[in-house]
Design a protein around this motif. Sequence first.
Motif, PDB file in Angstrom:
ATOM      1  N   ARG A 108       0.797  -1.193   0.077  1.00 43.15           N
ATOM      2  CA  ARG A 108       0.043   0.075   0.063  1.00 43.15           C
ATOM      3  C   ARG A 108       0.839   1.256  -0.095  1.00 43.15           C
ATOM      4  N   ASP A 109       1.571   1.354   0.738  1.00 41.88           N
ATOM      5  CA  ASP A 109       2.682   2.027   1.148  1.00 41.88           C
ATOM      6  C   ASP A 109       3.361   2.731  -0.448  1.00 41.88           C
ATOM      7  N   LEU A 110       3.751   1.686  -1.299  1.00 38.54           N
ATOM      8  CA  LEU A 110       4.257   1.796  -2.870  1.00 38.54           C
ATOM      9  C   LEU A 110       3.156   2.366  -4.054  1.00 38.54           C
ATOM     10  N   ALA A 111       2.061   1.769  -3.374  1.00 40.36           N
ATOM     11  CA  ALA A 111       0.996   2.238  -4.270  1.00 40.36           C
ATOM     12  C   ALA A 111       0.481   3.813  -4.370  1.00 40.36           C
ATOM     13  N   ASN A 112       0.439   4.105  -2.555  1.00 35.80           N
ATOM     14  CA  ASN A 112      -0.390   5.584  -2.218  1.00 35.80           C
ATOM     15  C   ASN A 112       1.377   6.566  -2.251  1.00 35.80           C
ATOM     16  N   THR A 113       1.748   6.534  -2.743  1.00 38.88           N
ATOM     17  CA  THR A 113       3.063   7.496  -2.607  1.00 38.88           C
ATOM     18  C   THR A 113       2.809   8.058  -4.160  1.00 38.88           C
ATOM     19  N   ILE A 190       3.402   1.079 -14.424  1.00 36.61           N
ATOM     20  CA  ILE A 190       3.268   2.330 -14.289  1.00 36.61           C
ATOM     21  C   ILE A 190       3.347   2.824 -13.043  1.00 36.61           C
ATOM     22  N   THR A 191       4.078   3.869 -12.584  1.00 37.60           N
ATOM     23  CA  THR A 191       4.466   4.461 -11.513  1.00 37.60           C
ATOM     24  C   THR A 191       3.469   6.546 -12.207  1.00 37.60           C
ATOM     25  N   PHE A 192       2.742   6.883 -13.133  1.00 36.98           N
ATOM     26  CA  PHE A 192       1.956   7.354 -13.167  1.00 36.98           C
ATOM     27  C   PHE A 192       1.634   7.578 -14.881  1.00 36.98           C
ATOM     28  N   ASP A 193       0.516   8.047 -15.155  1.00 41.05           N
ATOM     29  CA  ASP A 193      -0.226   7.393 -16.253  1.00 41.05           C
ATOM     30  C   ASP A 193      -1.482   8.845 -16.306  1.00 41.05           C
ATOM     31  N   SER A 194      -0.695   9.285 -17.887  1.00 44.60           N
ATOM     32  CA  SER A 194      -1.262  10.404 -17.827  1.00 44.60           C
ATOM     33  C   SER A 194      -2.157   9.874 -19.421  1.00 44.60           C
ATOM     34  N   GLY A 195      -1.683   9.285 -19.372  1.00 48.08           N
ATOM     35  CA  GLY A 195      -2.753   8.402 -21.118  1.00 48.08           C
ATOM     36  C   GLY A 195      -1.876   8.842 -22.216  1.00 48.08           C
ATOM     37  N   THR A 207      -6.093   9.589 -10.084  1.00 48.34           N
ATOM     38  CA  THR A 207      -5.804   8.738  -8.816  1.00 48.34           C
ATOM     39  C   THR A 207      -4.561   7.461  -9.657  1.00 48.34           C
ATOM     40  N   MET A 208      -3.793   8.292 -10.714  1.00 46.42           N
ATOM     41  CA  MET A 208      -3.129   7.148 -11.595  1.00 46.42           C
ATOM     42  C   MET A 208      -1.763   6.989 -10.959  1.00 46.42           C
ATOM     43  N   TYR A 209      -1.372   7.690  -9.990  1.00 45.84           N
ATOM     44  CA  TYR A 209      -0.387   7.356  -9.336  1.00 45.84           C
ATOM     45  C   TYR A 209      -0.373   6.020  -8.245  1.00 45.84           C
ATOM     46  N   THR A 210      -1.495   5.522  -8.578  1.00 45.62           N
ATOM     47  CA  THR A 210      -2.137   4.170  -8.010  1.00 45.62           C
ATOM     48  C   THR A 210      -2.006   3.064  -9.616  1.00 45.62           C
ATOM     49  N   ASP A 211      -1.312   3.717 -10.306  1.00 46.67           N
ATOM     50  CA  ASP A 211      -1.403   2.524 -11.298  1.00 46.67           C
ATOM     51  C   ASP A 211      -0.481   1.262 -11.715  1.00 46.67           C
ATOM     52  N   MET A 212       0.226   2.011 -10.590  1.00 43.70           N
ATOM     53  CA  MET A 212       2.059   0.458 -10.554  1.00 43.70           C
ATOM     54  C   MET A 212       0.747  -0.473  -9.123  1.00 43.70           C
ATOM     55  N   SER A 213      -0.338  -0.470  -8.953  1.00 42.59           N
ATOM     56  CA  SER A 213      -0.724  -1.669  -8.232  1.00 42.59           C
ATOM     57  C   SER A 213      -0.193  -3.171  -7.950  1.00 42.59           C
ATOM     58  N   GLY A 214      -0.825  -3.251  -9.233  1.00 45.53           N
ATOM     59  CA  GLY A 214      -0.194  -4.628 -10.079  1.00 45.53           C
ATOM     60  C   GLY A 214       1.114  -4.943  -9.195  1.00 45.53           C
ATOM     61  N   PRO A 389     -11.318  -3.153  -7.431  1.00 44.00           N
ATOM     62  CA  PRO A 389     -10.635  -3.549  -5.793  1.00 44.00           C
ATOM     63  C   PRO A 389      -8.955  -2.902  -5.811  1.00 44.00           C
ATOM     64  N   ALA A 390      -8.060  -2.241  -7.080  1.00 46.74           N
ATOM     65  CA  ALA A 390      -7.127  -2.016  -6.440  1.00 46.74           C
ATOM     66  C   ALA A 390      -7.216  -0.563  -5.684  1.00 46.74           C
ATOM     67  N   ARG A 391      -8.100   0.151  -5.609  1.00 47.02           N
ATOM     68  CA  ARG A 391      -8.185   1.338  -4.550  1.00 47.02           C
ATOM     69  C   ARG A 391      -9.723   1.716  -4.311  1.00 47.02           C
ATOM     70  N   ALA A 392      -9.667   2.171  -3.017  1.00 46.50           N
ATOM     71  CA  ALA A 392     -10.711   2.503  -1.902  1.00 46.50           C
ATOM     72  C   ALA A 392     -11.213   4.126  -2.089  1.00 46.50           C
ATOM     73  N   ASP A 393     -12.126   4.181  -2.272  1.00 44.58           N
ATOM     74  CA  ASP A 393     -13.017   5.579  -2.047  1.00 44.58           C
ATOM     75  C   ASP A 393     -13.005   6.539  -0.548  1.00 44.58           C
ATOM     76  N   GLU A 394     -13.224   4.894   0.084  1.00 45.84           N
ATOM     77  CA  GLU A 394     -13.446   5.456   1.357  1.00 45.84           C
ATOM     78  C   GLU A 394     -13.018   4.288   3.259  1.00 45.84           C
ATOM     79  N   ASP A 395     -12.886   4.295   4.128  1.00 49.24           N
ATOM     80  CA  ASP A 395     -12.824   3.216   4.993  1.00 49.24           C
ATOM     81  C   ASP A 395     -13.902   2.502   5.085  1.00 49.24           C
ATOM     82  N   ALA A 396     -13.345   1.057   5.245  1.00 53.30           N
ATOM     83  CA  ALA A 396     -13.914   0.365   5.248  1.00 53.30           C
ATOM     84  C   ALA A 396     -13.607  -1.277   5.612  1.00 53.30           C
ATOM     85  N   GLY A 397     -14.247  -1.661   6.367  1.00 53.72           N
ATOM     86  CA  GLY A 397     -13.063  -3.327   7.440  1.00 53.72           C
ATOM     87  C   GLY A 397     -12.105  -3.433   7.433  1.00 53.72           C
TER      88      GLY A 397
END
Length: 427
Positions: A108-113, A190-195, A207-214, A389-397
């Motif tokens: 998560r830290d890697l993807a959230n940076t 993909i550490t950032f995806d502008s398209g 949210t494309m800073y998380t495009d390397m979540s895989g 499921p790689a991203r969540a819009d709110e805290d849940a569970g």
Amino acid sequence: MVELRAATAVDDAEALGADVDHESPTALRVAAGELARRLSDEHCRVDARGLDGARLTAFAEGLALGCYRFTRASTPPPGPRVIELCGADDEAALAAGVRNAAAACWARDLANTRSNEKTPAWLAARAAEGLTPLGVDVVERDEHWLAEQGFGGMLAVGGGSAAPPRLIEASWRPRGAAAQPHIVLVGKGITFDSGGLNLKRGTGMSTMYTDMSGGAAVLGAVHAVAAARLPVRVTALVPAAQNSMSGTAYRPSDVVRHYGGRTSEIGNTDAEGRLVLADAMAWAVRRLRPSVLVDVATLTGAAKMALGTRTGALFATSDDLAAALVAAGTQAGEPLWRLPLPEDYRSTLDSPIADATNSAGPPGAITAAMFLQPFAGDVPWAHLDIAGPARADEDAGFLNRGATAFAARLLNEYVQGAIAVAAAAAP
């Protein structure tokens, strides 16, 4: 940060409820995540009597994941929270939960940076920093090596950025692993995806800073496997690149030659993830000789539209592999739903000038998977599209707003299952 400790005394411990013994691991994981957010003290005690095995592991995971926070605020972060699990007598199960959650939190830290910090080279450095102490061999290959080897997809996607691409290879190969399968995990980095020149809209880019979540997920899986010292060979490959706009960016109508020779016509520069995955998959098949190949990617909005934000899309060429991954996802609380690879859509990938186009569709999730399939060769292969499921819009569970590290714990469960299957088949 959170530290989970086993404790024997149960006086004054926070109650979990009378029905705790009847809860499934999935329900316990969710409940523990919610509980973690309600515990305000830095040092608190939780009654874990009656929990052992997979249920205690799940509960410990939920507590640790529910405590996760990511911040870059200037105020000092709070110190580590200590949670004592009273009556948690199964120390092995508790340790497994702590390991699994630690790996997922790291992913998560890697993807959230954010991407002003997170370049492909940064990701390679963090992979080495996090995995080398666990005995994992991490190799970073730069743009010059990629050019020599013919990684045309990665070079095209990363060509518009001042931060050049990297291929990250993280290998866990313990003694005695020769008799086990070699599992290769490939994660989109993909550490950032502008398209690229097919520029995304601003709301779709935020949210494309998380495009390397895989990529984060497969590195997290290796983290969990190595921390547990599992006797199996596992390699994670992360083709990392930044998809940017500039005078050197690749263009619609370009033809890209991947590692191994297969070519792709560029119909859309925003369909970049499959181009970098293709290079890494072809490399894995030819050079690493995997027993099984699994790729993970935030690949298509179509998968999110079809399955929502809690379930990943699964495509596979092997029924046994698909069943094992679905079972692992159920165990980890990271569900998958298998989608088909119907031949009826194969012709939508046709290109008049190359082996395939990178922008076939609809149905977008299916045709994206079919684009990747030839690069797996004859190796049993599965593709996980985790765009939802790689991203969540709110805290849940046990989820927190932002990157979820979906598939890191799932893949760890799959590896453990593969060890058991190999052991059962041994003479």
